[in-house]
Motif scaffolding. Structure first.
Motif, PDB file in Angstrom:
ATOM      1  N   ALA A  37       0.879  -1.170   0.000  1.00 12.81           N
ATOM      2  CA  ALA A  37       0.000   0.000   0.000  1.00 12.81           C
ATOM      3  C   ALA A  37       0.911   1.214   0.000  1.00 12.81           C
ATOM      4  O   ALA A  37       1.893   1.263   0.750  1.00 12.81           O
ATOM      5  CB  ALA A  37      -0.883   0.000   1.240  1.00 12.81           C
ATOM      6  N   VAL A  38       0.598   2.205  -0.845  1.00 12.21           N
ATOM      7  CA  VAL A  38       1.467   3.365  -1.011  1.00 12.21           C
ATOM      8  C   VAL A  38       0.716   4.645  -0.634  1.00 12.21           C
ATOM      9  O   VAL A  38      -0.390   4.893  -1.114  1.00 12.21           O
ATOM     10  CB  VAL A  38       1.958   3.469  -2.478  1.00 12.21           C
ATOM     11  N   LEU A  39       1.342   5.449   0.235  1.00 14.20           N
ATOM     12  CA  LEU A  39       0.818   6.767   0.604  1.00 14.20           C
ATOM     13  C   LEU A  39       1.761   7.824   0.052  1.00 14.20           C
ATOM     14  O   LEU A  39       2.984   7.660   0.099  1.00 14.20           O
ATOM     15  CB  LEU A  39       0.726   6.912   2.124  1.00 14.20           C
ATOM     16  N   ALA A  86      10.338   4.308   3.439  1.00 15.98           N
ATOM     17  CA  ALA A  86      10.482   5.482   2.570  1.00 15.98           C
ATOM     18  C   ALA A  86      10.922   4.991   1.192  1.00 15.98           C
ATOM     19  O   ALA A  86      11.744   4.076   1.080  1.00 15.98           O
ATOM     20  CB  ALA A  86      11.515   6.441   3.137  1.00 15.98           C
ATOM     21  N   HIS A  87      10.350   5.575   0.152  1.00 13.40           N
ATOM     22  CA  HIS A  87      10.645   5.146  -1.213  1.00 13.40           C
ATOM     23  C   HIS A  87      10.446   6.338  -2.140  1.00 13.40           C
ATOM     24  O   HIS A  87       9.790   7.322  -1.775  1.00 13.40           O
ATOM     25  CB  HIS A  87       9.697   3.996  -1.593  1.00 13.40           C
ATOM     26  N   VAL A  88      10.977   6.264  -3.337  1.00 12.53           N
ATOM     27  CA  VAL A  88      10.748   7.280  -4.362  1.00 12.53           C
ATOM     28  C   VAL A  88      10.081   6.588  -5.539  1.00 12.53           C
ATOM     29  O   VAL A  88      10.566   5.568  -6.033  1.00 12.53           O
ATOM     30  CB  VAL A  88      12.072   7.956  -4.801  1.00 12.53           C
ATOM     31  N   SER A  89       8.938   7.118  -5.963  1.00 15.67           N
ATOM     32  CA  SER A  89       8.192   6.566  -7.087  1.00 15.67           C
ATOM     33  C   SER A  89       7.900   7.689  -8.069  1.00 15.67           C
ATOM     34  O   SER A  89       7.299   8.699  -7.698  1.00 15.67           O
ATOM     35  CB  SER A  89       6.891   5.941  -6.578  1.00 15.67           C
ATOM     36  N   ASP A  91       9.845   9.891  -9.263  1.00 15.71           N
ATOM     37  CA  ASP A  91      10.534  11.079  -8.754  1.00 15.71           C
ATOM     38  C   ASP A  91       9.804  11.777  -7.613  1.00 15.71           C
ATOM     39  O   ASP A  91      10.082  12.926  -7.301  1.00 15.71           O
ATOM     40  CB  ASP A  91      10.807  12.089  -9.887  1.00 15.71           C
ATOM     41  N   GLN A  92       8.858  11.100  -6.962  1.00 16.53           N
ATOM     42  CA  GLN A  92       8.113  11.668  -5.841  1.00 16.53           C
ATOM     43  C   GLN A  92       8.310  10.807  -4.600  1.00 16.53           C
ATOM     44  O   GLN A  92       8.284   9.581  -4.682  1.00 16.53           O
ATOM     45  CB  GLN A  92       6.609  11.739  -6.165  1.00 16.53           C
TER      46      GLN A  92
END
Length: 169
Positions: A37-39, A86-89, A91-92
């Motif tokens: 799940a991504v927020l 924490a991740h970058v998808s 560029d966000q």
């Protein structure tokens, strides 16, 4: 706390931006595929300094019977507390939490055990519970409603962050 006095703040469920899955190609060769799940954003709107914050869960009284198809939570036991990655998808910055995993050995719905953080629960009255996580480190967290196989389609997440303690503590 605000000006040294406790303040109660209502948390609303966060909008799950995406449910992402890894490629299933590796499963046939002994690998696994995870669903997360991504927020959006690097941090939750609610940021706390306490490492053992107190939450109050309020549940509406319903007349749901055992035969009800309702998947509404009725106690904090219907939730898990997980630490988000924490991740970058695209560029966000985003925060994500593993909610299922499939491998040659089978399918698991729910949080990865390494991401789960314990909490204690005290019933205050009918439908009202005091919930205290056990010593959280700085990071981003979410209470996520667990509803078995329907978890992905009925996902509710209440996210918050624990900021680093001020120096001198």
């Amino acid at each position: 706390e605000i000006d040294g006095k406790p303040k109660m703040t209502q948390m609303n469920p966060s909008r799950v931006e995406d449910v992402s899955s890894g490629s299933g190609w590796g499963v046939a060769f002994g690998g696994s595929a995870k669903t997360r799940a991504v927020l959006s954003g690097a941090h939750a709107q609610t940021q706390l300094k306490e490492t053992e914050p107190v939450f109050y869960f309020y549940f509406a009284k319903t007349d749901a019977s055992l035969g009800s198809m309702d998947v509404s939570a009725t106690s904090p036991d219907d939730f898990a507390l997980g630490i988000m990655e924490a991740h970058v998808s695209h560029d966000q910055p985003v925060r994500r939490l593993e909610i299922s995993k499939v491998s040659m050995g089978g399918y698991h719905a729910g949080l990865n055990k390494k991401d789960v953080r314990p909490f204690s629960t005290e019933k205050i009255s009918d439908g009202v519970f005091k919930v205290t996580p056990t010593s959280l480190k700085p990071g981003e967290y979410a209470f996520i409603q667990l509803v078995g196989a329907r978890m992905v389609t009925a996902l509710k997440m209440f996210d918050f962050g624990i900021s680093a303690a001020p120096s001198g503590k």
